[in-house]
Design an enzyme around this catalytic site. Structure first.
Site, PDB file in Angstrom:
ATOM      1  CG  HIS A 124      -1.692  -1.243   1.449  1.00  0.00           C
ATOM      2  ND1 HIS A 124      -2.950  -1.491   0.960  1.00  0.00           N
ATOM      3  CD2 HIS A 124      -1.313  -2.361   2.108  1.00  0.00           C
ATOM      4  CE1 HIS A 124      -3.341  -2.708   1.329  1.00  0.00           C
ATOM      5  NE2 HIS A 124      -2.341  -3.265   2.019  1.00  0.00           N
ATOM      6  CB  SER A 170      13.010  23.339 -13.836  1.00  0.00           C
ATOM      7  OG  SER A 170      12.223  24.519 -13.882  1.00  0.00           O
ATOM      8  CE  LYS A 194      11.106  20.626 -10.419  1.00  0.00           C
ATOM      9  NZ  LYS A 194      10.252  19.688  -9.696  1.00  0.00           N
ATOM     10  CD  GLU A 252       8.340  12.971 -14.815  1.00  0.00           C
ATOM     11  OE1 GLU A 252       9.454  13.530 -14.872  1.00  0.00           O
ATOM     12  OE2 GLU A 252       7.277  13.585 -14.707  1.00  0.00           O
TER      13      GLU A 252
END
Ligand code: ARG
Length: 459
Positions: free
Chosen positions: A157, A278, A284, A291
């Site tokens: 979970h 970024s 970043k 992704e």
């Protein structure tokens, strides 16, 4: 003007918009090498069986090599009016060698031709996927070996469950990609029959030798039923099925890498080579590669669904619907190979942060099961009672804002009198993972045994 390949009964050529929906050359030119290999095998067989004169076969063979070299050099002029790769190649062959080109299509149809070309193309992709998976498994084995005994939290979970080792977690993916490898190999073995010579659908009256062409093209045997041979696309669907499951595995792993590389987790650092920045936030470092891999399953599974829908209601044998098989498979194959290669690079480059993993391993009451097991093993309590007592001890630690090993013996005995100081030995994460020695468990000795088994399998 009517089509030069099939226009005998036609007075007029197709409408421009008809040509647009009908033509497949825009994409099936990717099968040019397979188409020429199939034609060369077919021509050689027509010669060997005496169906064609040796001089015609010779001219066809040389002409096809010229066509192939033109395609490879990028000088070949593809024509939409000629519909597809099969007719583009044959028309060019005719320009080069003249009349013998018209004899190549003896005992053959575009229906068995396209099935053969596409099978050869998909077979190459199964081989490429096999290599991609072997490389990825190798990278995972290296990671597993480096951190076979590094502790980290195991989750259910996405809540801390029990401590495991980094090596154990990496080896879970080795099992998954290992099954993908088996699926790819199974699919290849099952699909490896030759449609060539099934002709349009019924076979042919020419004395062809389908065993000869099958062997020349690396197939194990000719497909045994001509109707099935031209209408079967199971091989493409099996590839897409295996690719979908593999992409799903890649996506799950990518998701973990996204989570693990966050500032909140810090389980891994991805290399600069596989990260992006970024344009506004200077701090970043984004896991874009992970992704994008996570997203690839969408298009690959989409291709699988699309081709299932194309095939599901088709009466035997060939219908033009089946021309819609290729773009889906091409796109899925391109993206699967890309995702496998990127994942392999990312895994090879990534650094597991041993300290962060260890710190997280001990948090979240991860050794509560060890405590309950101790109450059973040492004090002889029934597991259900041990579970309840441990739950109360966890609640006590939670109210104190500390972890289980930070409680005192008095804290423990206030919940259950019989607990002794030895209990603290099982509350450490290192002891916890070392104790999980059951086959396939997370104990480092078990993990190392699995690494050794896989290394042997892969050698
Ligand atoms: N371009 C066609 C395809 O991809 C080749 C087969 C055409 N066969 C036919 N009977 N029209 O399926």
């Amino acid at each position: 003007t009517a089509n030069q390949m099939w226009g005998g009964r036609f007075a007029a050529g197709p409408d421009a918009i008809m040509e647009a929906i009908n033509a497949s050359i825009g994409f099936d030119k990717r099968m040019a090498a397979q188409d020429i290999a199939g034609s060369r095998a077919h021509a050689a067989m027509l010669g060997a069986t005496g169906i064609l004169e040796p001089s015609d076969v010779q001219a066809i063979r040389e002409g096809l090599l010229t066509v192939l070299s033109e395609i490879e050099a990028g000088t070949f002029q593809f024509s939409t009016a000629l519909e597809d790769i099969h007719m583009n190649v044959e028309a060019r062959l005719k320009q080069i060698i003249g009349e013998p080109a018209g004899r190549l299509h003896t005992g053959r149809s575009r229906n068995d031709q396209v099935a053969t070309d596409f099978k050869l193309w998909v077979r190459d992709q199964l081989d490429a996927a096999e290599q991609g998976l072997i490389a990825l498994i190798g990278a995972l084995l290296d990671q597993a070996e480096a951190g076979a005994d590094w502790v980290m939290p195991g989750f259910t979970h996405l809540q801390t469950a029990q401590p495991v080792t980094w090596g154990h977690h990496m080896m879970a993916y080795v099992e998954m990609f290992g099954r993908d490898l088996c699926r790819v190999r199974d699919a290849r073995a099952r699909m490896n029959t030759s449609p060539l010579g099934a002709a349009a659908l019924a076979g042919t009256s020419f004395p062809i030798d389908r065993h000869m062409t099958a062997e020349a093209l690396g197939f194990d045997a000719p497909a045994a039923n001509s109707l099935d041979a031209v209408s079967d696309r199971d091989f493409a669907l099996e590839f897409l099925g295996a690719a979908s499951i593999c992409a799903m595995h890649l996506s799950r792993f990518a998701e973990e890498l996204v989570i693990w590389s966050s500032a909140q987790f810090r389980f891994v650092s991805l290399s600069d080579r596989f990260s992006t920045g970024s344009s506004i936030m200077p701090q970043k470092k984004n896991p874009d590669a992970a992704e994008l891999i996570r997203a690839k399953v969408g298009r690959i599974f989409g291709a699988n669904t699309a081709l299932m829908m194309v095939m599901k209601g088709l009466p035997l044998t060939y219908s033009k619907d089946m021309q819609e098989d290729k773009e889906q498979v091409f796109d899925a194959a391109d993206n699967l190979m890309l995702a496998l290669a990127v994942m392999t690079g990312m895994v090879g480059d990534m650094t597991a942060n041993r300290e962060s993993l260890a710190a997280a391993a001990g948090s979240g009451f991860s050794t509560a099961t060890d405590l309950a097991d101790w109450l059973v093993r040492v004090l002889g309590l029934p597991f259900r009672d041990a579970h309840h007592i441990t739950g109360s001890i966890v609640a006590l630690a939670e109210s104190r804002g500390c972890d289980l090993p930070d409680l005192t013996l008095d804290d423990m005995t206030s919940v259950y009198e019989g607990i002794t100081a030895e209990v603290f030995e099982v509350l450490g994460v290192e002891n916890s993972v070392r104790s999980r020695t059951s086959y396939g468990g997370t104990a480092p000795e078990q993990v190392r045994a699995q690494i050794a088994r896989w290394k042997e399998l892969m050698a």
